[in-house]
Design a protein around this motif. Structure first.
Motif, PDB file in Angstrom:
ATOM      1  N   LEU A 470       0.829  -1.212   0.000  1.00 33.75           N
ATOM      2  CA  LEU A 470       0.000   0.000   0.000  1.00 33.75           C
ATOM      3  C   LEU A 470       0.864   1.263   0.000  1.00 33.75           C
ATOM      4  O   LEU A 470       0.462   2.308  -0.528  1.00 33.75           O
ATOM      5  N   ALA A 471       2.069   1.124   0.556  1.00 40.82           N
ATOM      6  CA  ALA A 471       2.972   2.280   0.588  1.00 40.82           C
ATOM      7  C   ALA A 471       3.452   2.670  -0.814  1.00 40.82           C
ATOM      8  O   ALA A 471       4.046   3.730  -1.000  1.00 40.82           O
ATOM      9  N   LEU A 472       3.170   1.834  -1.799  1.00 37.26           N
ATOM     10  CA  LEU A 472       3.559   2.160  -3.186  1.00 37.26           C
ATOM     11  C   LEU A 472       2.582   3.133  -3.847  1.00 37.26           C
ATOM     12  O   LEU A 472       2.760   3.508  -4.999  1.00 37.26           O
ATOM     13  N   GLU A 473       1.531   3.526  -3.125  1.00 38.16           N
ATOM     14  CA  GLU A 473       0.470   4.338  -3.736  1.00 38.16           C
ATOM     15  C   GLU A 473       0.987   5.545  -4.534  1.00 38.16           C
ATOM     16  O   GLU A 473       0.534   5.769  -5.665  1.00 38.16           O
ATOM     17  N   PRO A 474       1.958   6.351  -4.006  1.00 40.30           N
ATOM     18  CA  PRO A 474       2.396   7.520  -4.790  1.00 40.30           C
ATOM     19  C   PRO A 474       2.922   7.132  -6.171  1.00 40.30           C
ATOM     20  O   PRO A 474       2.674   7.831  -7.163  1.00 40.30           O
ATOM     21  N   GLN A 475       3.638   6.001  -6.254  1.00 40.24           N
ATOM     22  CA  GLN A 475       4.150   5.574  -7.567  1.00 40.24           C
ATOM     23  C   GLN A 475       2.999   5.173  -8.493  1.00 40.24           C
ATOM     24  O   GLN A 475       3.027   5.439  -9.693  1.00 40.24           O
ATOM     25  N   VAL A 476       1.988   4.531  -7.913  1.00 39.33           N
ATOM     26  CA  VAL A 476       0.844   4.118  -8.742  1.00 39.33           C
ATOM     27  C   VAL A 476       0.104   5.362  -9.255  1.00 39.33           C
ATOM     28  O   VAL A 476      -0.360   5.388 -10.392  1.00 39.33           O
ATOM     29  N   ILE A 477       0.031   6.392  -8.418  1.00 37.16           N
ATOM     30  CA  ILE A 477      -0.657   7.621  -8.839  1.00 37.16           C
ATOM     31  C   ILE A 477       0.023   8.192 -10.094  1.00 37.16           C
ATOM     32  O   ILE A 477      -0.640   8.660 -11.018  1.00 37.16           O
ATOM     33  N   SER A 478       1.343   8.112 -10.156  1.00 39.74           N
ATOM     34  CA  SER A 478       2.004   8.675 -11.342  1.00 39.74           C
ATOM     35  C   SER A 478       1.674   7.839 -12.588  1.00 39.74           C
ATOM     36  O   SER A 478       1.527   8.378 -13.679  1.00 39.74           O
ATOM     37  N   TRP A 479       1.504   6.532 -12.438  1.00 39.57           N
ATOM     38  CA  TRP A 479       1.037   5.711 -13.569  1.00 39.57           C
ATOM     39  C   TRP A 479      -0.380   6.155 -13.966  1.00 39.57           C
ATOM     40  O   TRP A 479      -0.702   6.280 -15.141  1.00 39.57           O
ATOM     41  N   ALA A 480      -1.209   6.371 -12.941  1.00 39.21           N
ATOM     42  CA  ALA A 480      -2.622   6.682 -13.202  1.00 39.21           C
ATOM     43  C   ALA A 480      -2.773   7.961 -14.018  1.00 39.21           C
ATOM     44  O   ALA A 480      -3.695   8.088 -14.831  1.00 39.21           O
ATOM     45  N   GLU A 481      -1.844   8.911 -13.833  1.00 36.02           N
ATOM     46  CA  GLU A 481      -1.920  10.153 -14.625  1.00 36.02           C
ATOM     47  C   GLU A 481      -1.787   9.836 -16.113  1.00 36.02           C
ATOM     48  O   GLU A 481      -2.455  10.434 -16.948  1.00 36.02           O
ATOM     49  N   ASP A 482      -0.934   8.873 -16.467  1.00 36.59           N
ATOM     50  CA  ASP A 482      -0.804   8.454 -17.881  1.00 36.59           C
ATOM     51  C   ASP A 482      -2.070   7.720 -18.332  1.00 36.59           C
ATOM     52  O   ASP A 482      -2.599   7.965 -19.416  1.00 36.59           O
ATOM     53  N   PHE A 483      -2.554   6.811 -17.493  1.00 35.43           N
ATOM     54  CA  PHE A 483      -3.701   5.979 -17.894  1.00 35.43           C
ATOM     55  C   PHE A 483      -4.961   6.804 -18.102  1.00 35.43           C
ATOM     56  O   PHE A 483      -5.805   6.471 -18.939  1.00 35.43           O
ATOM     57  N   ALA A 484      -5.100   7.882 -17.332  1.00 34.12           N
ATOM     58  CA  ALA A 484      -6.327   8.683 -17.409  1.00 34.12           C
ATOM     59  C   ALA A 484      -6.525   9.250 -18.822  1.00 34.12           C
ATOM     60  O   ALA A 484      -7.652   9.554 -19.215  1.00 34.12           O
ATOM     61  N   ARG A 485      -5.428   9.363 -19.599  1.00 36.54           N
ATOM     62  CA  ARG A 485      -5.535   9.919 -20.964  1.00 36.54           C
ATOM     63  C   ARG A 485      -5.759   8.831 -22.014  1.00 36.54           C
ATOM     64  O   ARG A 485      -5.852   9.110 -23.197  1.00 36.54           O
ATOM     65  N   MET A 486      -5.784   7.584 -21.602  1.00 37.28           N
ATOM     66  CA  MET A 486      -5.891   6.461 -22.555  1.00 37.28           C
ATOM     67  C   MET A 486      -7.336   5.979 -22.685  1.00 37.28           C
ATOM     68  O   MET A 486      -8.156   6.208 -21.800  1.00 37.28           O
ATOM     69  N   GLU A 487      -7.622   5.286 -23.754  1.00 42.06           N
ATOM     70  CA  GLU A 487      -8.958   4.684 -23.907  1.00 42.06           C
ATOM     71  C   GLU A 487      -8.897   3.166 -23.915  1.00 42.06           C
ATOM     72  O   GLU A 487      -9.925   2.496 -23.947  1.00 42.06           O
ATOM     73  N   ASN A 488      -7.690   2.602 -23.964  1.00 47.62           N
ATOM     74  CA  ASN A 488      -7.514   1.147 -23.983  1.00 47.62           C
ATOM     75  C   ASN A 488      -6.318   0.764 -23.132  1.00 47.62           C
ATOM     76  O   ASN A 488      -5.391   1.565 -22.993  1.00 47.62           O
ATOM     77  N   ALA A 489      -6.341  -0.434 -22.614  1.00 43.09           N
ATOM     78  CA  ALA A 489      -5.169  -0.935 -21.882  1.00 43.09           C
ATOM     79  C   ALA A 489      -5.156  -2.456 -21.945  1.00 43.09           C
ATOM     80  O   ALA A 489      -6.209  -3.102 -22.040  1.00 43.09           O
TER      81      ALA A 489
END
Ligand code: G6P
Length: 630
Positions: A470-489
């Motif tokens: 769970l302590a990895l959350e800040p790193q995951v948030i930076s991934w999420a910023e990229d994913f939020a602009r995508m339509e597929n994964a």
């Protein structure tokens, strides 16, 4: 899914009914409504049924009842998740029966709310129309209101009893009649309904879930299949399937803990986030009291001994839906590798309708958070009807239909899960399934005391290991910023982590509405590679196991097509971040339990991506928490 609350009381019950609906909101709905008996509170008012309905949130319904002065001491209320007919006001419950020839549009005699699906509604509708009944909605529910009306001759209970005898399908209903101001009648078959015994003033309640009555009463009677219940001031009366109205059925009153704490968000923005962070506690609660691997952990509530069953069985058949299905897919790897037991995992809605070859020596394992999922219950009953009597459930609700209907059970202690996207229920299911694997391995002579000790030690360490993830959350948030602009994964995993990739993709599509698919990485070349471009992020679950080198080759294939990789890598995999490769390094952990840990960053990725896109995280469009209809 749909929710029911009803009450017979001496006080204005509308605030309690609406509050009950608010407690059921998390299950998913698209319209709501409440009906009361106007003269039940004030006998000087003309007898009649009043109602308010809305396609907005329950909070708006509350404003509407206040503006329209809808109040009464007897009432029924509902949240609807559309099946027959669009989510429009005229399809919202409660439905009224308009008596024959009642052309004025004023409410008729019966008000009714319903969960479930009536399969023979078309023929009933035609017969009622032929008798002059006028329909104002496209719902199957309105049919029941008219049917009750058609049978009414002074006693609502008798009318409901006659009406339900004509219904095919699943239902939980609550019904009122204009001429009986202090009475609500309920019935259930295939959909849950509970009775809440009031703590004062002779009031009693009905609800589809005890949670709706949290803070109102903790004295709960779980109605059984085919039960009818008659609620009046100061008394209630239950009649079981096929009985005459004069022989009441005895049902135990249980004290059920109110879930009020679960409704508090605390420091979190959403229930899903809260539930992700509750996983260390949920796992430790689920494993509480597990001192060693003994079959008794799975004994049935009726005293069925698990050790006898475990000795008899030669295979496992897992039945489940949604996220629970994916926990079953992961368990298959454990059951075959550790316990050496052939295991089949089936989507419940498929299994119940296909022709399969039954094995009476198979252990049928249902996995369900709610214990009320219609398809999973039907699949269980189908397996039983084929002669498979060894049944076990991994379930989060001890009082659910599933626990009642299975011989053996392991109750996970995730606590109430409010977010529609399942998180802590999934990891606690995995914990229960790992214990089951060990218990079966032991009964088949495949677990040495040393292995048992090592597995148990690692399980006890899980809450700490989860905290580290769970302590990895800040790193995951930076991934999420990229994913939020995508339509597929695309999500890739191998072996035990393929189901984790499936679950990660499901989480992302459920709440962020990004199209996401998961593949076993070895399948990449057989199709999905055609989709890989810089606009298709590829999430890879890369634990350091026997398949790591093969997975690394799959990653090269993605990079060669300009695909961008997001990798959850174990510390010793030597996969490093570089151009087009984003790595989050997982803390060290015990290999067999790694699915429980790898899924957590994927839950967080879906959550933060959805937040960045501004979706309704806890109540994603079109989805329901508990799918009690087929
Ligand atoms: C719904 C929920 C899912 C859940 C599935 C099975 O689709 O939205 O989160 O996994 O039902 O539910 P169950 O209660 O049987 O686990």
């Amino acid at each position: 899914m749909c929710g029911i609350v009803g009450a017979v009381s001496m006080r204005n019950i509308v605030p309690i009914l609406v509050q009950g609906l608010q407690r059921l909101e998390y299950r998913g709905y698209d319209s709501c409504g409440v009906a009361v008996h106007a003269s039940s509170l004030d006998a000087t008012r003309p007898a009649g049924l009043q109602r308010a309905r809305s396609t907005a949130r329950v909070a708006e319904l509350l404003e509407q009842v206040q503006t329209d002065r809808v109040d009464g001491a007897t009432g029924i209320a509902h949240t609807r998740w559309a099946t027959h007919g669009a989510p429009e006001v005229h399809n919202a419950h409660p439905h009224f029966s308009h008596g024959t020839g009642d052309a004025s549009g004023t409410p008729g005699r019966v008000a009714l709310v319903h969960n479930g699906i009536i399969e023979n509604h078309e023929e009933l509708r035609a017969a009622l129309q032929a008798r002059g009944y006028v329909f104002t909605s496209q719902t199957d529910t309105e049919v029941i209101a008219h049917l009750v009306d058609s049978h009414y001759s002074g006693d609502l209970f008798e009318a409901v009893q006659a009406a339900v005898a004509q219904l095919h399908g699943a239902y939980a209903i609550a019904v009122m009649h204009r001429d009986e101001p202090h009475r609500v009648v309920g019935a259930r078959a295939g959909s849950p309904l509970i009775l809440g015994v009031g703590t004062g003033g002779g009031e009693h309640f009905l609800a589809s879930d005890a949670m709706a009555l949290a803070g109102v009463t903790d004295q709960i009677v779980y109605l059984e299949e085919g039960d009818l219940v008659d609620l009046q001031l100061g008394r209630y009366w239950i009649v079981g399937k096929g009985r005459e109205a004069l022989t009441p059925a005895q049902r135990p009153v249980r004290t059920v803990q109110a879930h009020s704490g679960a409704a508090e968000l605390g420091p979190y923005r959403h229930y899903m986030q809260k539930e992700i962070f509750e996983q260390p506690r949920a796992i430790s609660d689920t494993l509480e009291g597990v001192e060693g691997i003994v079959p008794e952990l799975f004994d049935g509530a009726d005293g069925t001994a698990a050790w006898r069953v475990f000795k008899e069985i030669d295979s496992v058949l897992i039945l489940a839906c949604g996220t629970s299905y994916y926990s079953g897919c992961a368990a298959k790897y454990w059951l075959e590798e550790i316990a050496g037991i052939p295991t089949q995992v089936e989507v419940a809605s498929e299994y119940r309708y296909r022709t399969s070859v039954p094995n009476p020596r198979s252990l049928v394992v249902t996995i369900t958070q709610s214990g009320e999922t219609a398809d999973t219950l039907a699949a269980l009953r189908h397996a039983q009807s084929l002669g498979m009597q060894h049944t076990l459930t991994i379930c989060n609700v001890a009082t659910s239909a599933m626990v009642r209907e299975c011989k053996l059970a392991y109750i996970t202690r995730a606590g109430v899960e409010i977010g529609v996207a399942s998180t802590k229920a999934f990891t606690t299911q995995l914990a229960g399934l790992f214990l089951l694997t060990l218990a079966l391995a032991q009964s088949k002579g495949r677990l040495t005391p040393e292995q048992e000790a090592a597995h148990l030690k690692a399980m006890r360490h899980l809450p700490v290991a989860l905290q580290a993830v769970l302590a990895l959350e800040p790193q995951v948030i930076s991934w999420a910023e990229d994913f939020a602009r995508m339509e597929n994964a695309l999500f890739l995993g191998r072996g035990l982590h393929y189901p984790i990739a499936l679950e990660g993709a499901l989480k992302l599509k459920e709440i962020s509405y990004i199209h996401a698919e998961a593949y076993p990485a070895g399948e990449l070349k057989h199709g999905p590679l055609a989709l890989v471009t810089s606009a298709m992020p590829v999430v890879t679950v890369a634990p350091n196991d026997a398949l790591l080198e093969k997975l690394k080759s799959n990653m090269q294939e993605v990079r060669a097509r300009a695909g961008v990789l997001y990798v959850l890598a174990d510390a010793d995999t030597r996969i490093e971040s570089s151009e087009g490769i984003h790595v989050i390094r997982m803390p060290e952990h015990y290999g067999p339990l790694s699915p429980l840990l790898h899924v957590v960053p994927l839950q967080l990725l879906a959550y933060h991506t959805a937040c960045a896109r501004g979706t309704d995280v806890d109540k994603p469009r079109n989805l329901a928490k508990s799918v009690t209809v087929e």
